[in-house]
Design a protein around this motif. Structure first.
Motif, PDB file in Angstrom:
ATOM      1  N   ASN A   1       4.016  -9.351   8.222  1.00 18.76           N
ATOM      2  CA  ASN A   1       4.587  -9.919   7.049  1.00 18.76           C
ATOM      3  C   ASN A   1       6.105 -10.563   7.229  1.00 18.76           C
ATOM      4  N   THR A   2       6.244 -10.537   8.556  1.00 22.08           N
ATOM      5  CA  THR A   2       7.479 -11.348   9.211  1.00 22.08           C
ATOM      6  C   THR A   2       7.247 -12.874   9.322  1.00 22.08           C
ATOM      7  N   ARG A   3       8.412 -13.648   8.575  1.00 19.55           N
ATOM      8  CA  ARG A   3       8.407 -14.937   8.264  1.00 19.55           C
ATOM      9  C   ARG A   3       9.376 -15.729   9.070  1.00 19.55           C
ATOM     10  N   ALA A   4       9.623 -16.885   9.022  1.00 16.95           N
ATOM     11  CA  ALA A   4      10.701 -17.575   9.746  1.00 16.95           C
ATOM     12  C   ALA A   4      10.757 -19.134   8.967  1.00 16.95           C
ATOM     13  N   LEU A   5      12.126 -19.151   8.518  1.00 14.61           N
ATOM     14  CA  LEU A   5      12.135 -20.877   8.061  1.00 14.61           C
ATOM     15  C   LEU A   5      12.981 -21.299   9.183  1.00 14.61           C
ATOM     16  N   TRP A   6      12.652 -22.783   9.734  1.00 11.79           N
ATOM     17  CA  TRP A   6      13.493 -23.300  10.926  1.00 11.79           C
ATOM     18  C   TRP A   6      14.242 -24.296  10.194  1.00 11.79           C
ATOM     19  N   GLY A   7      15.496 -24.665  10.870  1.00 14.18           N
ATOM     20  CA  GLY A   7      16.303 -25.586  10.516  1.00 14.18           C
ATOM     21  C   GLY A   7      17.225 -26.047  11.868  1.00 14.18           C
ATOM     22  N   ARG A   8      17.992 -26.849  11.505  1.00 17.92           N
ATOM     23  CA  ARG A   8      19.096 -27.365  12.625  1.00 17.92           C
ATOM     24  C   ARG A   8      20.676 -27.212  12.371  1.00 17.92           C
ATOM     25  N   VAL A   9      21.367 -26.794  13.321  1.00 22.13           N
ATOM     26  CA  VAL A   9      22.733 -26.675  13.133  1.00 22.13           C
ATOM     27  C   VAL A   9      23.126 -28.024  12.760  1.00 22.13           C
ATOM     28  N   THR A  10      24.131 -28.348  11.904  1.00 23.83           N
ATOM     29  CA  THR A  10      24.526 -29.777  11.804  1.00 23.83           C
ATOM     30  C   THR A  10      26.057 -30.056  12.339  1.00 23.83           C
ATOM     31  N   LYS A  11      26.974 -29.309  11.933  1.00 28.05           N
ATOM     32  CA  LYS A  11      28.221 -29.438  12.189  1.00 28.05           C
ATOM     33  C   LYS A  11      28.920 -27.972  12.309  1.00 28.05           C
ATOM     34  N   PRO A  12      30.113 -27.924  12.832  1.00 27.74           N
ATOM     35  CA  PRO A  12      30.953 -26.948  12.278  1.00 27.74           C
ATOM     36  C   PRO A  12      31.532 -26.842  11.092  1.00 27.74           C
ATOM     37  N   HIS A  13      32.026 -25.455  10.710  1.00 25.31           N
ATOM     38  CA  HIS A  13      32.490 -25.607   9.236  1.00 25.31           C
ATOM     39  C   HIS A  13      33.800 -24.950   9.448  1.00 25.31           C
ATOM     40  N   GLY A  14      34.915 -25.544   9.559  1.00 26.97           N
ATOM     41  CA  GLY A  14      36.154 -24.917   9.465  1.00 26.97           C
ATOM     42  C   GLY A  14      36.415 -24.711  10.831  1.00 26.97           C
ATOM     43  N   GLY A  15      37.833 -23.833  11.086  1.00 25.73           N
ATOM     44  CA  GLY A  15      38.261 -23.718  12.286  1.00 25.73           C
ATOM     45  C   GLY A  15      37.641 -22.192  12.842  1.00 25.73           C
ATOM     46  N   ALA A  16      37.154 -21.460  12.289  1.00 26.83           N
ATOM     47  CA  ALA A  16      37.105 -20.109  12.595  1.00 26.83           C
ATOM     48  C   ALA A  16      35.538 -19.816  13.154  1.00 26.83           C
ATOM     49  N   GLY A  17      34.922 -20.801  13.585  1.00 29.56           N
ATOM     50  CA  GLY A  17      33.441 -20.706  14.241  1.00 29.56           C
ATOM     51  C   GLY A  17      32.331 -20.568  13.277  1.00 29.56           C
ATOM     52  N   LEU A  18      32.401 -21.094  11.921  1.00 25.11           N
ATOM     53  CA  LEU A  18      31.343 -21.096  11.130  1.00 25.11           C
ATOM     54  C   LEU A  18      30.466 -22.459  11.512  1.00 25.11           C
ATOM     55  N   VAL A  19      29.245 -22.632  11.165  1.00 26.58           N
ATOM     56  CA  VAL A  19      28.512 -23.597  11.428  1.00 26.58           C
ATOM     57  C   VAL A  19      27.730 -24.022  10.146  1.00 26.58           C
ATOM     58  N   ARG A  20      27.286 -25.209   9.896  1.00 21.54           N
ATOM     59  CA  ARG A  20      26.663 -25.627   8.888  1.00 21.54           C
ATOM     60  C   ARG A  20      25.093 -25.880   9.387  1.00 21.54           C
ATOM     61  N   ALA A  21      24.109 -25.103   8.516  1.00 22.45           N
ATOM     62  CA  ALA A  21      22.741 -25.498   9.090  1.00 22.45           C
ATOM     63  C   ALA A  21      21.925 -25.780   8.060  1.00 22.45           C
ATOM     64  N   LYS A  22      21.130 -27.130   8.307  1.00 25.23           N
ATOM     65  CA  LYS A  22      20.436 -27.661   7.277  1.00 25.23           C
ATOM     66  C   LYS A  22      19.037 -27.144   7.493  1.00 25.23           C
ATOM     67  N   PHE A  23      18.249 -26.700   6.286  1.00 24.48           N
ATOM     68  CA  PHE A  23      16.827 -26.228   6.205  1.00 24.48           C
ATOM     69  C   PHE A  23      16.047 -27.109   5.346  1.00 24.48           C
ATOM     70  N   PRO A  24      14.629 -27.237   5.450  1.00 28.75           N
ATOM     71  CA  PRO A  24      14.017 -28.071   4.764  1.00 28.75           C
ATOM     72  C   PRO A  24      13.582 -27.434   3.433  1.00 28.75           C
ATOM     73  N   LYS A  25      13.646 -25.894   3.255  1.00 27.34           N
ATOM     74  CA  LYS A  25      13.597 -25.526   1.942  1.00 27.34           C
ATOM     75  C   LYS A  25      14.647 -24.570   1.761  1.00 27.34           C
ATOM     76  N   THR A  26      15.051 -24.170   0.491  1.00 27.13           N
ATOM     77  CA  THR A  26      15.994 -23.356   0.266  1.00 27.13           C
ATOM     78  C   THR A  26      15.752 -21.835   0.756  1.00 27.13           C
ATOM     79  N   ILE A  27      16.794 -21.050   1.342  1.00 25.26           N
ATOM     80  CA  ILE A  27      16.530 -19.866   1.815  1.00 25.26           C
ATOM     81  C   ILE A  27      16.605 -18.764   0.960  1.00 25.26           C
ATOM     82  N   PRO A  28      15.447 -17.749   0.998  1.00 23.66           N
ATOM     83  CA  PRO A  28      15.249 -16.747  -0.017  1.00 23.66           C
ATOM     84  C   PRO A  28      16.226 -15.516   0.367  1.00 23.66           C
ATOM     85  N   ALA A  29      17.409 -15.921  -0.118  1.00 18.92           N
ATOM     86  CA  ALA A  29      18.334 -14.821   0.041  1.00 18.92           C
ATOM     87  C   ALA A  29      19.028 -14.167  -1.164  1.00 18.92           C
TER      88      ALA A  29
END
Length: 153
Positions: free
Chosen positions: A125-153
């Protein structure tokens, strides 16, 4: 536990001078950043091996979902803001540009997979959604990641 906290703070105080901490523009040096610097120093010195808990090195970094790219009135759930462990600066985050990222979660039922009837051990029942890191976000080390579908969070 009080002695352990005091011990960590005394080590950090020895490693970073007060004048260096107060200079404008230098990033905050937290515990994770301090541990990373210690490992890098050990590798550069080549005195001994860097201690690891496992025999083989881990080829992935753990991360947490910090939120979504958003405007004032709405958010775009296809672009996630991700905080990667041990990444504290923008220059560290830029290394992850273009790297693949997986959002791993657990569903309620085991979904059908390849060779469902022949290999029951593969059912999960373990699943994964794959995406890619697109660019950094801000100066504190966060990144933006693009996914094909919305993340179930």
């Amino acid at each position: 536990t009080v002695s352990v906290l005091y011990w960590k703070s005394s080590i950090m105080a020895q490693a970073v001078k007060k004048s260096v901490r107060r200079t404008k523009g230098t990033p905050f040096i937290g515990e994770a950043h301090f541990a990373r610097g210690k490992k890098i120093a050990a590798l550069k010195a080549k005195i001994g091996k860097v201690s690891r808990d496992r025999s083989a090195p881990r080829l992935y970094m753990k991360a947490t979902l910090a939120g979504y790219k958003r405007g004032l009135y709405g958010q775009n759930k296809n672009v996630a803001l991700v905080r990667i462990e041990m990444v504290n600066t923008r220059s560290d985050a830029e290394w992850y540009n273009g790297k693949r990222i997986a959002y791993v979660y657990h569903g309620y039922k085991a979904k059908r997979c390849v060779r469902w009837s022949k290999a029951p051990a593969r059912r999960s029942n373990t699943r994964a959604l794959w995406g890619r890191v697109t660019k950094p976000h801000g100066g504190a080390g966060l990144v933006r990641a693009k996914f094909p579908k919305t993340i179930p969070a």
